[in-house]
Design an enzyme around this catalytic site. Structure first.
Site, PDB file in Angstrom:
ATOM      1  N   CYS A  67       4.263 -10.219  11.080  1.00 31.94           N
ATOM      2  CA  CYS A  67       5.522 -10.095  11.830  1.00 31.94           C
ATOM      3  C   CYS A  67       5.647  -8.624  12.213  1.00 31.94           C
ATOM      4  O   CYS A  67       4.710  -7.852  11.981  1.00 31.94           O
ATOM      5  CB  CYS A  67       6.722 -10.622  11.034  1.00 31.94           C
ATOM      6  SG  CYS A  67       7.167  -9.643   9.589  1.00 31.94           S
ATOM      7  N   HIS A 100      -6.666  -4.947  -7.493  1.00 32.46           N
ATOM      8  CA  HIS A 100      -5.660  -4.863  -8.557  1.00 32.46           C
ATOM      9  C   HIS A 100      -4.700  -6.049  -8.579  1.00 32.46           C
ATOM     10  O   HIS A 100      -4.219  -6.422  -9.642  1.00 32.46           O
ATOM     11  CB  HIS A 100      -4.826  -3.576  -8.423  1.00 32.46           C
ATOM     12  CG  HIS A 100      -5.612  -2.339  -8.741  1.00 32.46           C
ATOM     13  ND1 HIS A 100      -5.022  -1.097  -8.838  1.00 32.46           N
ATOM     14  CD2 HIS A 100      -6.940  -2.146  -8.986  1.00 32.46           C
ATOM     15  CE1 HIS A 100      -5.957  -0.191  -9.128  1.00 32.46           C
ATOM     16  NE2 HIS A 100      -7.132  -0.808  -9.215  1.00 32.46           N
TER      17      HIS A 100
HETATM   18  C1  RB5 Z   1      11.304  -9.484  15.029  1.00 35.08           C
HETATM   19  O1  RB5 Z   1      11.992  -8.653  15.908  1.00 35.08           O
HETATM   20  C2  RB5 Z   1      11.233  -8.848  13.663  1.00 35.08           C
HETATM   21  O2  RB5 Z   1      12.481  -8.833  13.056  1.00 35.08           O
HETATM   22  C3  RB5 Z   1      10.235  -9.576  12.791  1.00 35.08           C
HETATM   23  O3  RB5 Z   1       9.006  -9.596  13.430  1.00 35.08           O
HETATM   24  C4  RB5 Z   1       9.942  -8.967  11.438  1.00 35.08           C
HETATM   25  O4  RB5 Z   1       9.677  -7.608  11.517  1.00 35.08           O
HETATM   26  C5  RB5 Z   1      10.851  -9.257  10.343  1.00 35.08           C
HETATM   27  O5  RB5 Z   1      10.634  -8.874   9.179  1.00 35.08           O
END
Ligand code: RB5
Length: 146
Positions: A67, A100
């Protein structure tokens, strides 16, 4: 070896690079999305939960979640009993996550890792083994019952 992979909209390009690389190496990839390059923004839990569940259920050997920051994806992954997810952003951290922590999932911060660096991290993750020894006792103490 089966690898489960998933991302939100921020990780589409990284995911694509990783998938192509691992497929060439003979890994079987299960891609849980998101894959639409149309500017749509999605909620990372919708893609990270199924990706990680596949590892937790013992179907995939390892998982890769992506993400923007890697934090949301790691938080979700570490909700699962059999998952040890590590947020990684360079080679050194990745080596230690395997040696680890015996990490079985890595979480990558798409907005903070250059695409040119991503395959170095993936390579290292898959060639590094858990050190066992004193680290076995420590990872055995990670689960909680509550
Ligand atoms: C998306 O904008 C963002 O919030 C997501 O990709 C992530 O970083 C959340 O933890």
């Amino acid at each position: 070896m089966i690898i489960s992979i998933g991302s939100d909209h921020t990780g589409i390009d990284h995911k694509c690079l990783i998938k192509n690389f691992l497929k060439k190496k003979g890994y079987k990839i299960m891609d849980f999305g998101f894959n639409e390059r149309n500017g749509k923004k999605v909620d990372y839990p919708d893609f990270i939960h199924p990706t990680v569940k596949y590892v937790n259920d013992g179907i995939a050997h390892f998982g890769i979640v992506i993400c923007g920051t890697g934090n949301g994806a790691a938080m979700i992954a570490n909700k699962y009993k059999r998952i040890r997810a590590a947020l990684v952003w360079n080679k050194e951290i990745t080596v230690l996550a395997r040696k680890h922590n015996d990490a079985n999932v890595i979480s990558l911060p798409a907005r903070f890792i250059k695409k040119s660096k991503i395959l170095e991290i993936i390579k290292i993750f898959f060639i590094t083994n858990f050190d066992e020894g004193r680290h076995r006792k420590r990872i055995d103490k990670i689960p909680i019952n509550s």
